[in-house]
Scaffold this motif. Structure first.
Motif, mmCIF file in Angstrom:
data_model
loop_
_atom_site.group_PDB
_atom_site.id
_atom_site.type_symbol
_atom_site.label_atom_id
_atom_site.label_comp_id
_atom_site.label_asym_id
_atom_site.label_seq_id
_atom_site.Cartn_x
_atom_site.Cartn_y
_atom_site.Cartn_z
ATOM 1 N N LEU B 117 12.040 -4.692 -7.263
ATOM 2 C CA LEU B 117 11.165 -3.693 -6.639
ATOM 3 C C LEU B 117 10.341 -4.317 -5.517
ATOM 4 O O LEU B 117 10.195 -3.730 -4.436
ATOM 5 N N TRP B 186 13.336 6.708 -6.771
ATOM 6 C CA TRP B 186 11.920 6.364 -6.936
ATOM 7 C C TRP B 186 11.609 4.944 -6.488
ATOM 8 O O TRP B 186 10.488 4.629 -6.124
ATOM 9 N N VAL B 190 7.997 3.094 -4.397
ATOM 10 C CA VAL B 190 7.052 2.160 -5.005
ATOM 11 C C VAL B 190 6.220 1.479 -3.924
ATOM 12 O O VAL B 190 6.736 1.023 -2.918
ATOM 13 N N LYS B 191 4.924 1.500 -4.165
ATOM 14 C CA LYS B 191 4.034 0.802 -3.229
ATOM 15 C C LYS B 191 3.490 -0.415 -3.952
ATOM 16 O O LYS B 191 2.912 -0.306 -5.028
ATOM 17 N N LYS B 311 17.678 0.853 -14.931
ATOM 18 C CA LYS B 311 16.408 1.477 -14.573
ATOM 19 C C LYS B 311 16.268 1.708 -13.076
ATOM 20 O O LYS B 311 15.620 2.637 -12.641
#
Lengths: 77, 340
Positions: B117, B186, B190-191, B311
């Motif tokens: 991420l 999503w 993400v930040k 995920k």
């Protein structure tokens, strides 16, 4: 004091949560301990390698398991 | 003693002692076997025992040295720095850098998702991210030590370079095919919090201390597998007649490499756990290419990892990832079987 333990289900993360609770008890610190397991939230804290420890909004440990003495020193500040 | 208070001095002293131990190891183990225990040389038991008491300290010496060095090198790297280095790098060059950084960046497999991420959030293309994530588990310092100890430098170098080659090309292919659409949506939202990298300057002494911690951690966890692995290896070394081995070795079938990978993928183990099995396989006559392919598929591709990746990745990309890496391992398995 607000303590957050960041980490999904890995062994080191569980150990970090356990020893953090132990140290807080031992030193009689007034602290809330929260385990953050949601990966999205973990990343939002700016952490990419777990386990990590956040004390009052500041990342104090990340990507490793601190030794007990080190943890006491960090939490005692 | 003031001299011993500085880790740098301890390190130098350690290196001298290490070198002396390593160079006299063979004479020393022979001395124990022939002179102190006075065992009859040439007997199966004697030779198996000689192999064991030579190999165990040898592998441990190598293990300590290499983990220490890697541990010290790793203190110069962090996931954040790696991310900064890889930002904005073009495909292919970025893949090469990511694969090398995968070896030296400290992180455990459970951090794969937050790392993924973080990289994506920083705008690093998925192909380059994949090169990193493939190289990191595949090229492992414990595997390097055990391969040096059991099969020598040549096989070890082949392992490192083929591992890098798989990581680079697999990531590069994923990048070329622009597979971003198979990443869960999503992920791109993400930040990441602004990372106040703890720019703490750590002294070289502190780095050495961290290297020593790494040695304690890893050796403490895996020593039993290594002793068992060598015990099994030395048993086979002394007892299995050579023509029996060579007969078995002649039975390298064309399907042995893909079969090894099919068996290896669902299994999950770290390098230390798998090497004893590999050494038994090789002692039993499985060819090096097949055995290394098996090892790479166990540590580089695993079902639990795939489940974790689910995920963040859609099933198509996971399938592509597994297939590309598996094909890479198959090619290398055949190549090594062809060379040896």
């Amino acid at each position: 004091m607000e303590i957050k333990v960041l980490g999904s289900g890995c062994t080191k993360c569980k150990t970090l949560e356990k020893i953090t609770r132990e140290v807080v008890d031992e030193l009689n610190l007034k602290a809330s301990i929260e385990k953050v397991e949601d990966i999205q939230k973990i990343v939002e804290y700016g952490v990419m390698v777990t386990p990590a420890l956040i004390v009052d909004g500041e990342i104090v440990v990340k990507g490793r398991l601190p030794k007990l003495d080190e943890l006491k020193e960090i939490l005692n500040k | 003693m003031n001299f011993l208070k500085k880790p740098i001095n301890i390190l130098c002293l350690f290196l001298i002692i290490w070198f002396l131990c390593y160079s006299y190891l063979s004479s020393f183990s022979n001395f124990i076997v022939d002179t102190i225990l006075n065992l009859e040389s040439g007997r199966h038991f004697t030779e198996a025992f000689r192999f064991f008491i030579f190999e165990v300290p040898k592998v441990f010496l190598l293990l300590i040295l290499i983990i220490l060095v890697v541990g010290i090198i790793r203190t110069y790297f962090s996931a954040e720095k790696t991310k900064e280095i890889l930002k904005g790098k073009p495909l292919f060059i970025g893949n090469i850098m990511a694969a090398f950084l995968g070896i030296v960046t400290p992180f455990c497999s459970c951090s794969a998702i937050p790392l993924f991420l973080g990289f994506i959030e920083a705008g690093i293309p998925i192909g380059i991210t994949f090169s990193f994530l493939i190289a990191a588990p595949m090229i492992n310092e414990v595997a390097i030590v055990l391969l040096i100890g059991l099969f020598g430098w040549e096989v070890t170098l082949i392992y490192i370079f083929t591992g890098l080659a798989i990581a680079i090309t697999s990531g590069w292919l994923i990048g070329v095919f622009k597979l971003e659409k198979y990443v869960e949506d999503w992920v791109f939202q993400v930040k990441s919090g602004s990372i106040l990298d703890d720019n703490q300057k750590i002294s070289f002494n502190e780095r050495i201390a961290q290297g020593i911690t790494a040695v304690k951690d890893i050796v403490g966890k895996i020593w039993i597998y290594i002793v068992l692995g060598i015990a099994v290896g030395s048993g086979a070394h002394g007892y299995v007649p050579e023509d029996f081995l060579s007969n078995l070795m002649g039975k390298a079938h064309w399907y042995s490499v893909p079969l090894a990978i099919l068996i290896g993928v669902p299994l999950y183990s770290n390098a230390a756990g798998i090497i004893p099995i590999v050494s038994v396989l090789i002692e039993k006559g499985v060819t090096i290419g097949t055995a290394l392919a098996f090892m790479m598929s166990v540590i580089g591709l695993s079902l639990p990892e795939v489940i974790i990746l689910k995920k963040v990745l859609k099933i198509q990309l996971i399938a592509i990832f597994v297939v590309i890496v598996a094909i890479g391992i198959i090619i290398i398995g055949y190549l090594l079987n062809f060379i040896y």
